[in-house]
Design a protein around this motif. Structure first.
Motif, PDB file in Angstrom:
ATOM      1  N   VAL A 131       1.044  -1.042  -0.060  1.00 36.93           N
ATOM      2  CA  VAL A 131      -0.003   0.116   0.113  1.00 36.93           C
ATOM      3  C   VAL A 131       0.873   1.068  -0.021  1.00 36.93           C
ATOM      4  O   VAL A 131       1.572   1.547   0.950  1.00 36.93           O
ATOM      5  CB  VAL A 131      -1.089  -0.078   1.149  1.00 36.93           C
ATOM      6  CG1 VAL A 131      -1.801   1.239   0.984  1.00 36.93           C
ATOM      7  CG2 VAL A 131      -1.862  -1.189   1.512  1.00 36.93           C
ATOM      8  N   LEU A 132       0.669   2.277  -1.046  1.00 36.62           N
ATOM      9  CA  LEU A 132       1.640   3.298  -1.035  1.00 36.62           C
ATOM     10  C   LEU A 132       0.803   4.501  -1.164  1.00 36.62           C
ATOM     11  O   LEU A 132      -0.492   4.412  -1.455  1.00 36.62           O
ATOM     12  CB  LEU A 132       2.374   3.265  -2.522  1.00 36.62           C
ATOM     13  CG  LEU A 132       3.193   2.197  -2.791  1.00 36.62           C
ATOM     14  CD1 LEU A 132       3.828   2.072  -4.317  1.00 36.62           C
ATOM     15  CD2 LEU A 132       4.244   2.113  -1.760  1.00 36.62           C
ATOM     16  N   HIS A 133       1.233   5.719  -0.848  1.00 37.90           N
ATOM     17  CA  HIS A 133       0.848   6.813  -0.935  1.00 37.90           C
ATOM     18  C   HIS A 133       1.340   7.972  -1.366  1.00 37.90           C
ATOM     19  O   HIS A 133       2.628   7.997  -0.813  1.00 37.90           O
ATOM     20  CB  HIS A 133      -0.117   7.342   0.350  1.00 37.90           C
ATOM     21  CG  HIS A 133       1.006   7.463   1.432  1.00 37.90           C
ATOM     22  ND1 HIS A 133       1.194   6.432   2.574  1.00 37.90           N
ATOM     23  CD2 HIS A 133       1.625   8.403   1.942  1.00 37.90           C
ATOM     24  CE1 HIS A 133       2.092   6.878   3.397  1.00 37.90           C
ATOM     25  NE2 HIS A 133       2.340   8.299   3.037  1.00 37.90           N
ATOM     26  N   ASN A 134       0.927   8.808  -2.323  1.00 35.05           N
ATOM     27  CA  ASN A 134       1.682   9.777  -2.979  1.00 35.05           C
ATOM     28  C   ASN A 134       3.034   9.368  -3.490  1.00 35.05           C
ATOM     29  O   ASN A 134       4.245  10.041  -3.024  1.00 35.05           O
ATOM     30  CB  ASN A 134       1.894  10.849  -1.897  1.00 35.05           C
ATOM     31  CG  ASN A 134       2.425  12.297  -2.606  1.00 35.05           C
ATOM     32  OD1 ASN A 134       2.336  12.295  -3.758  1.00 35.05           O
ATOM     33  ND2 ASN A 134       2.893  13.201  -1.839  1.00 35.05           N
ATOM     34  N   VAL A 150       0.834  -7.153  -5.223  1.00 34.17           N
ATOM     35  CA  VAL A 150      -0.186  -6.540  -5.625  1.00 34.17           C
ATOM     36  C   VAL A 150      -0.119  -5.078  -5.175  1.00 34.17           C
ATOM     37  O   VAL A 150      -0.165  -4.461  -4.014  1.00 34.17           O
ATOM     38  CB  VAL A 150      -1.541  -6.600  -5.070  1.00 34.17           C
ATOM     39  CG1 VAL A 150      -2.684  -6.187  -5.224  1.00 34.17           C
ATOM     40  CG2 VAL A 150      -1.643  -8.448  -5.697  1.00 34.17           C
ATOM     41  N   VAL A 151      -0.002  -3.926  -5.772  1.00 30.04           N
ATOM     42  CA  VAL A 151       0.328  -2.621  -5.756  1.00 30.04           C
ATOM     43  C   VAL A 151      -0.871  -1.735  -5.569  1.00 30.04           C
ATOM     44  O   VAL A 151      -1.761  -1.740  -6.416  1.00 30.04           O
ATOM     45  CB  VAL A 151       1.381  -1.910  -6.470  1.00 30.04           C
ATOM     46  CG1 VAL A 151       1.632  -0.525  -6.203  1.00 30.04           C
ATOM     47  CG2 VAL A 151       2.597  -2.724  -6.598  1.00 30.04           C
ATOM     48  N   VAL A 152      -1.350  -1.057  -4.326  1.00 29.09           N
ATOM     49  CA  VAL A 152      -2.313  -0.364  -4.092  1.00 29.09           C
ATOM     50  C   VAL A 152      -1.934   1.170  -3.957  1.00 29.09           C
ATOM     51  O   VAL A 152      -1.013   1.471  -2.982  1.00 29.09           O
ATOM     52  CB  VAL A 152      -3.201  -0.696  -2.635  1.00 29.09           C
ATOM     53  CG1 VAL A 152      -4.548   0.318  -2.724  1.00 29.09           C
ATOM     54  CG2 VAL A 152      -3.500  -2.018  -3.003  1.00 29.09           C
ATOM     55  N   HIS A 153      -2.451   2.248  -4.605  1.00 31.32           N
ATOM     56  CA  HIS A 153      -1.751   3.442  -4.539  1.00 31.32           C
ATOM     57  C   HIS A 153      -3.063   4.461  -4.074  1.00 31.32           C
ATOM     58  O   HIS A 153      -4.125   4.517  -4.547  1.00 31.32           O
ATOM     59  CB  HIS A 153      -1.345   4.201  -5.575  1.00 31.32           C
ATOM     60  CG  HIS A 153      -0.621   5.533  -5.391  1.00 31.32           C
ATOM     61  ND1 HIS A 153      -1.190   6.325  -6.091  1.00 31.32           N
ATOM     62  CD2 HIS A 153       0.528   5.799  -5.027  1.00 31.32           C
ATOM     63  CE1 HIS A 153      -0.575   7.561  -5.953  1.00 31.32           C
ATOM     64  NE2 HIS A 153       0.393   7.291  -5.055  1.00 31.32           N
ATOM     65  N   PHE A 154      -2.547   5.502  -3.128  1.00 25.76           N
ATOM     66  CA  PHE A 154      -3.620   6.574  -2.798  1.00 25.76           C
ATOM     67  C   PHE A 154      -2.867   7.757  -3.197  1.00 25.76           C
ATOM     68  O   PHE A 154      -1.592   8.056  -2.849  1.00 25.76           O
ATOM     69  CB  PHE A 154      -3.992   6.448  -1.164  1.00 25.76           C
ATOM     70  CG  PHE A 154      -4.532   5.202  -0.849  1.00 25.76           C
ATOM     71  CD1 PHE A 154      -5.946   5.351  -1.089  1.00 25.76           C
ATOM     72  CD2 PHE A 154      -3.970   4.033  -0.283  1.00 25.76           C
ATOM     73  CE1 PHE A 154      -6.882   4.299  -0.382  1.00 25.76           C
ATOM     74  CE2 PHE A 154      -4.946   3.178   0.107  1.00 25.76           C
ATOM     75  CZ  PHE A 154      -6.164   3.081  -0.182  1.00 25.76           C
ATOM     76  N   PRO A 155      -3.572   8.895  -3.612  1.00 25.64           N
ATOM     77  CA  PRO A 155      -2.908   9.897  -4.033  1.00 25.64           C
ATOM     78  C   PRO A 155      -2.352  10.919  -2.916  1.00 25.64           C
ATOM     79  O   PRO A 155      -1.613  11.586  -2.911  1.00 25.64           O
ATOM     80  CB  PRO A 155      -3.736  10.987  -4.934  1.00 25.64           C
ATOM     81  CG  PRO A 155      -5.187  10.190  -4.305  1.00 25.64           C
ATOM     82  CD  PRO A 155      -4.983   8.789  -4.165  1.00 25.64           C
ATOM     83  N   GLU A 156      -2.934  10.712  -1.696  1.00 28.96           N
ATOM     84  CA  GLU A 156      -2.781  11.438  -0.398  1.00 28.96           C
ATOM     85  C   GLU A 156      -2.372  10.388   0.656  1.00 28.96           C
ATOM     86  O   GLU A 156      -2.826   9.212   0.761  1.00 28.96           O
ATOM     87  CB  GLU A 156      -3.847  12.446   0.008  1.00 28.96           C
ATOM     88  CG  GLU A 156      -4.252  13.532  -1.143  1.00 28.96           C
ATOM     89  CD  GLU A 156      -5.127  14.513  -0.710  1.00 28.96           C
ATOM     90  OE1 GLU A 156      -5.828  14.098   0.278  1.00 28.96           O
ATOM     91  OE2 GLU A 156      -5.641  15.568  -1.562  1.00 28.96           O
ATOM     92  N   ALA A 157      -1.829  11.032   1.765  1.00 31.28           N
ATOM     93  CA  ALA A 157      -1.459  10.267   2.897  1.00 31.28           C
ATOM     94  C   ALA A 157      -2.765   9.771   3.646  1.00 31.28           C
ATOM     95  O   ALA A 157      -3.764  10.380   3.840  1.00 31.28           O
ATOM     96  CB  ALA A 157      -0.763  11.117   3.922  1.00 31.28           C
ATOM     97  N   VAL A 158      -2.773   8.372   3.904  1.00 27.00           N
ATOM     98  CA  VAL A 158      -3.744   7.890   4.589  1.00 27.00           C
ATOM     99  C   VAL A 158      -3.272   7.175   6.013  1.00 27.00           C
ATOM    100  O   VAL A 158      -1.870   6.862   6.057  1.00 27.00           O
ATOM    101  CB  VAL A 158      -4.444   6.411   3.679  1.00 27.00           C
ATOM    102  CG1 VAL A 158      -5.482   5.948   4.501  1.00 27.00           C
ATOM    103  CG2 VAL A 158      -5.109   7.336   2.465  1.00 27.00           C
TER     104      VAL A 158
END
Length: 339
Positions: A131-134, A150-158
């Motif tokens: 799980v990645l963010h930004n 399996v890569v999951v990305h959030f545009p902002e910090a979670v």
């Protein structure tokens, strides 16, 4: 242990390891001759893990026992297996009946993520949810370079706890290993978390208690953890909880607690105890994810709020006294107003 008694035990173990290695060589030769043979490192790892698990459970008895001995035997067998194949790839063998996956919540340091994934890549994991963010392009590249990610990305910090909950929803494995994306842990240590969760417990916690010192010397947040365990009649868990990485959960544990509740570790921990789950220790890792002694007021307030949620859940299930009897007050004189 009596010295005379330990010598035959050592000789017996040596003979067992030699037998395991010999069997591994034969199985490796047979696999190389089979249609399933593939000389890629990933396929070699998968074949070695699979054959070791089958041998351990079907021909070696598959019984539990001392983890150190099981790990020694696995290394002896897989070493022989690779000799029989004529190829080598580093692995840490765990004799699994079921599947295991890992969930990693990464920071923004590519070198840390690479170190963590390198350790996980030699374990028998069905998939690694990152799980990645930004994230930078470098972070994406590193995450995708490892097998079964399996890569999951959030545009902002979670919030990391929320990220772990979301990551857990993306895998159907029987055992989930949760690790810190900022701290690489020896794969030999992580392997035991998986094994304990596979064979003995529903939840395998990180044992931080031995490093905390006496109760009065601890930070307030650390006291929350131990007080929660004691108030729920699990003083044996001391200050260990789902707030400290790494830890492993069975699918049964996830179903009992509810995956979404992982977003509030203290509440999930309370629900696990209230749900009668088997909770034990998977290993001892100095966790950078645990609250620091110099925790800010913000972190302290957040921890307090999380534990209030946990106690509220417990009181809803067990009453306002959490099943502790009131031995100092004669409440019966209140009649129907006793509660």
């Amino acid at each position: 242990m009596n010295k005379r008694r330990s010598i035959p035990n050592q000789i017996h173990l040596k003979n067992v390891l030699l037998r395991d290695r010999s069997t591994g060589v034969k199985d490796g030769i047979n696999w190389r001759k089979s249609e399933a043979f593939n000389d890629s490192p990933g396929q070699l790892q998968e074949a070695a893990h699979k054959n070791w698990s089958q041998y351990f459970h079907r021909r070696a008895g598959g019984k539990g026992g001392d983890w150190k001995v099981i790990l020694q035997r696995g290394k002896s067998y897989t070493s022989g297996f690779m000799k029989g194949v004529g190829l080598y790839s580093k692995i840490i063998p765990v004799p699994l009946r079921n599947t295991a996956s890992a969930v990693v919540c990464a920071c923004n340091r590519a070198i840390d993520l690479q170190s963590v994934l390198k350790k996980l890549s030699i374990l028998p994991l069905k998939e690694i949810v990152v799980v990645l963010h930004n994230a930078s392009d470098e972070m994406f590249t590193i995450a995708r370079n490892y097998k079964n990610t399996v890569v999951v990305h959030f545009p902002e910090a979670v919030d990391p706890d929320v990220e772990r909950s979301l990551g857990a929803k993306l895998t159907s494995a029987n055992t989930l290993l949760f690790v810190d994306g900022e701290q690489a842990v020896d794969a030999n240590i992580l392997a035991r978390f998986i094994w304990e969760c596979e064979s003995r417990v529903d939840i395998a916690l990180n044992d931080i208690s031995t490093r905390l010192g006496l109760f009065y010397q601890r930070a307030g947040i650390e006291r929350f953890h131990e007080f929660l365990n004691r108030s729920l009649n699990r003083k044996d868990l001391k200050a260990n909880s789902l707030s400290s990485l790494p830890f492993a959960l069975s699918r049964h544990a996830l179903d009992t607690m509810g995956i979404s509740n992982l977003a509030v570790p203290a509440k999930a921990h309370a629900m696990a105890i209230l749900g009668g789950l088997r909770i034990g220790i998977g290993g001892a890792v100095k966790s950078s994810s645990h609250y620091e002694r110099s925790a800010s007021n913000e972190k302290w307030r957040r921890a307090a709020g999380d534990h209030i949620e946990a106690w509220r859940e417990a009181m809803t299930a067990q009453g306002s006294r959490l099943n502790f009897a009131d031995s100092t007050r004669n409440r019966s004189v209140l009649g129907e107003w006793e509660r």
